[in-house]
Structures are given as structure tokens and as C-alpha cells.
Motif scaffolding. Structure first.
Motif, PDB file in Angstrom:
ATOM      1  N   THR A 241       2.525  23.762 -28.677  1.00  0.00           N
ATOM      2  CA  THR A 241       3.576  23.614 -27.670  1.00  0.00           C
ATOM      3  C   THR A 241       3.064  22.762 -26.523  1.00  0.00           C
ATOM      4  O   THR A 241       1.914  22.922 -26.087  1.00  0.00           O
TER       5      THR A 241
ATOM      6  N   SER B   4       4.739  20.774 -22.702  1.00  0.00           N
ATOM      7  CA  SER B   4       5.879  20.702 -21.777  1.00  0.00           C
ATOM      8  C   SER B   4       5.728  19.521 -20.842  1.00  0.00           C
ATOM      9  O   SER B   4       4.624  19.049 -20.596  1.00  0.00           O
TER      10      SER B   4
ATOM     11  N   PHE C 128      19.748  17.057 -22.264  1.00  0.00           N
ATOM     12  CA  PHE C 128      20.291  17.554 -23.526  1.00  0.00           C
ATOM     13  C   PHE C 128      21.126  16.472 -24.216  1.00  0.00           C
ATOM     14  O   PHE C 128      20.968  16.224 -25.416  1.00  0.00           O
TER      15      PHE C 128
ATOM     16  N   GLU D 129      21.513  27.196 -28.820  1.00  0.00           N
ATOM     17  CA  GLU D 129      21.978  27.451 -27.454  1.00  0.00           C
ATOM     18  C   GLU D 129      22.439  26.112 -26.909  1.00  0.00           C
ATOM     19  O   GLU D 129      21.661  25.391 -26.290  1.00  0.00           O
TER      20      GLU D 129
ATOM     21  N   ARG E 222      20.918  23.885 -24.079  1.00  0.00           N
ATOM     22  CA  ARG E 222      19.622  24.458 -23.680  1.00  0.00           C
ATOM     23  C   ARG E 222      18.539  24.387 -24.755  1.00  0.00           C
ATOM     24  O   ARG E 222      17.364  24.395 -24.452  1.00  0.00           O
ATOM     25  N   ARG E 223      18.928  24.371 -26.026  1.00  0.00           N
ATOM     26  CA  ARG E 223      17.936  24.442 -27.106  1.00  0.00           C
ATOM     27  C   ARG E 223      18.375  23.546 -28.261  1.00  0.00           C
ATOM     28  O   ARG E 223      19.525  23.590 -28.677  1.00  0.00           O
TER      29      ARG E 223
ATOM     30  N   VAL F 279      16.982  22.500 -32.171  1.00  0.00           N
ATOM     31  CA  VAL F 279      16.034  22.721 -33.259  1.00  0.00           C
ATOM     32  C   VAL F 279      16.215  21.592 -34.264  1.00  0.00           C
ATOM     33  O   VAL F 279      17.322  21.359 -34.749  1.00  0.00           O
TER      34      VAL F 279
ATOM     35  N   THR G  13      11.265  22.761 -31.868  1.00  0.00           N
ATOM     36  CA  THR G  13      12.200  23.509 -31.031  1.00  0.00           C
ATOM     37  C   THR G  13      12.008  23.056 -29.587  1.00  0.00           C
ATOM     38  O   THR G  13      10.922  23.213 -29.024  1.00  0.00           O
TER      39      THR G  13
ATOM     40  N   VAL H 293      13.234  23.426 -25.746  1.00  0.00           N
ATOM     41  CA  VAL H 293      13.913  24.325 -24.819  1.00  0.00           C
ATOM     42  C   VAL H 293      13.961  23.638 -23.462  1.00  0.00           C
ATOM     43  O   VAL H 293      12.932  23.161 -22.951  1.00  0.00           O
TER      44      VAL H 293
ATOM     45  N   THR I  76      14.946  23.984 -19.435  1.00  0.00           N
ATOM     46  CA  THR I  76      15.182  24.947 -18.361  1.00  0.00           C
ATOM     47  C   THR I  76      15.261  24.209 -17.027  1.00  0.00           C
ATOM     48  O   THR I  76      14.571  23.213 -16.812  1.00  0.00           O
TER      49      THR I  76
ATOM     50  N   GLU J 246       8.472  21.760 -25.848  1.00  0.00           N
ATOM     51  CA  GLU J 246       8.659  21.533 -27.280  1.00  0.00           C
ATOM     52  C   GLU J 246       7.579  22.256 -28.056  1.00  0.00           C
ATOM     53  O   GLU J 246       6.391  22.073 -27.806  1.00  0.00           O
TER      54      GLU J 246
END
Length: 149
Positions: A7, A9, A20, A76, A79-80, A82, A96, A98, A100, A110
Motif C-alpha cells: 500500500t 498513499s 474520482f 463505494e 470513494r473507492r 477496485v 483498491t 480509497v 478520503t 492504493e
């Protein structure tokens, strides 16, 4: 088959909705992911976006285009994201993303999970981690530009 997960960020200077919208379009990945040079066969349905992305590998004068099948879903919405990737050689990757809120900015996290034949470990994990870092850096560069520039 072996699986690895990692992961990373990044915080970008745009609101979640804008990030998004950018990441939900397959064409945005051309150049965002350093290996992706084309996107074709885009099929948008109510539950997913399916497409073929073309990865280009170069080794000196040799060039190899690797078509990969991608399915993006939005568990979501807003927000998300995949993305499931099927690549030749029995390599599977799931990303994935995400998003925020972070003040007026967006934190993009990610997680990449990659499954591969053991003999391909060094190549697959090395490429996946390198591409992930480049993709997040390019996203930050794109999103940190002034709108319309």
C-alpha cells in the motif's frame, strides 16, 4: 500461487469528486501508469467498466505490447475503485484505491495485491511496485496543476 500486497498513499490538491472522476475513466491511465500506452474495447455497464489496456515493455531495440484485461468496479461510488487485472502468464493484480477528504485536498491510498507464478516473482513484484509509485507520483503531478493548465 504466491501473492504479495503493498500500500502507498499520496495527497493531491483536488477534491475527492474530481480525483474520482479522473480515475474512473480508463483513458486517464494512459501515461498515468507508465507502461500503459493505449486503452481499447471500453465497455461501460451499470456495475463495471471493462477494457483492454496495452502495456508497452522495451528492452533496447525490442518492444513488446502486452494487452491486459481490466475490470473496474465502484463498491463505494465516489470513494473507492477496485480494478482487477488479468495479464498473460497467469498474473493477476487487484488494485483498491480509497479516496478520503484531507481538508481541501484528497488522500489517495492504493493497495495492490498481485498473484503470480513463483518463477515470475522478482519481475512481477518489481514492476508492480515501480508502476504503483510512478502512477501515484503522476497523479499528484496532474492534480496539483492549476485547473485548465
Amino acid at each position: 500461487m504466491p501473492t504479495e500486497e503493498f500500500t502507498r498513499s499520496v495527497v493531491v490538491a483536488r477534491p475527492v469528486e474530481e480525483v474520482f472522476a479522473h480515475l474512473a475513466r480508463p483513458e486517464s491511465y494512459i501515461g498515468l501508469s507508465p507502461l500503459i500506452v493505449a486503452v481499447r474495447e471500453v465497455d461501460v455497464s451499470a456495475d463495471a467498466v471493462r477494457y483492454v489496456a496495452v502495456e508497452r515493455f522495451r528492452l533496447r531495440a525490442l518492444r513488446w505490447d502486452n494487452p491486459i484485461r481490466v475490470t473496474m468496479t465502484f463498491p463505494e461510488p465516489g470513494r473507492r475503485i477496485v480494478s482487477e487485472v488479468w495479464s498473460p502468464g497467469r498474473v493477476r493484480l487487484e488494485s483498491t484505491v480509497v479516496l478520503t477528504d484531507d481538508s481541501a485536498k484528497t488522500r489517495v491510498s492504493e493497495t495492490v495485491r498481485v498473484t503470480f507464478p513463483g518463477i515470475l516473482r522478482a519481475l512481477v513484484v518489481g514492476q508492480a511496485t515501480k508502476v504503483q509509485g510512478s502512477r501515484l507520483a503522476e497523479l499528484a503531478r496532474r492534480m496539483d496543476r492549476a485547473p485548465g493548465s
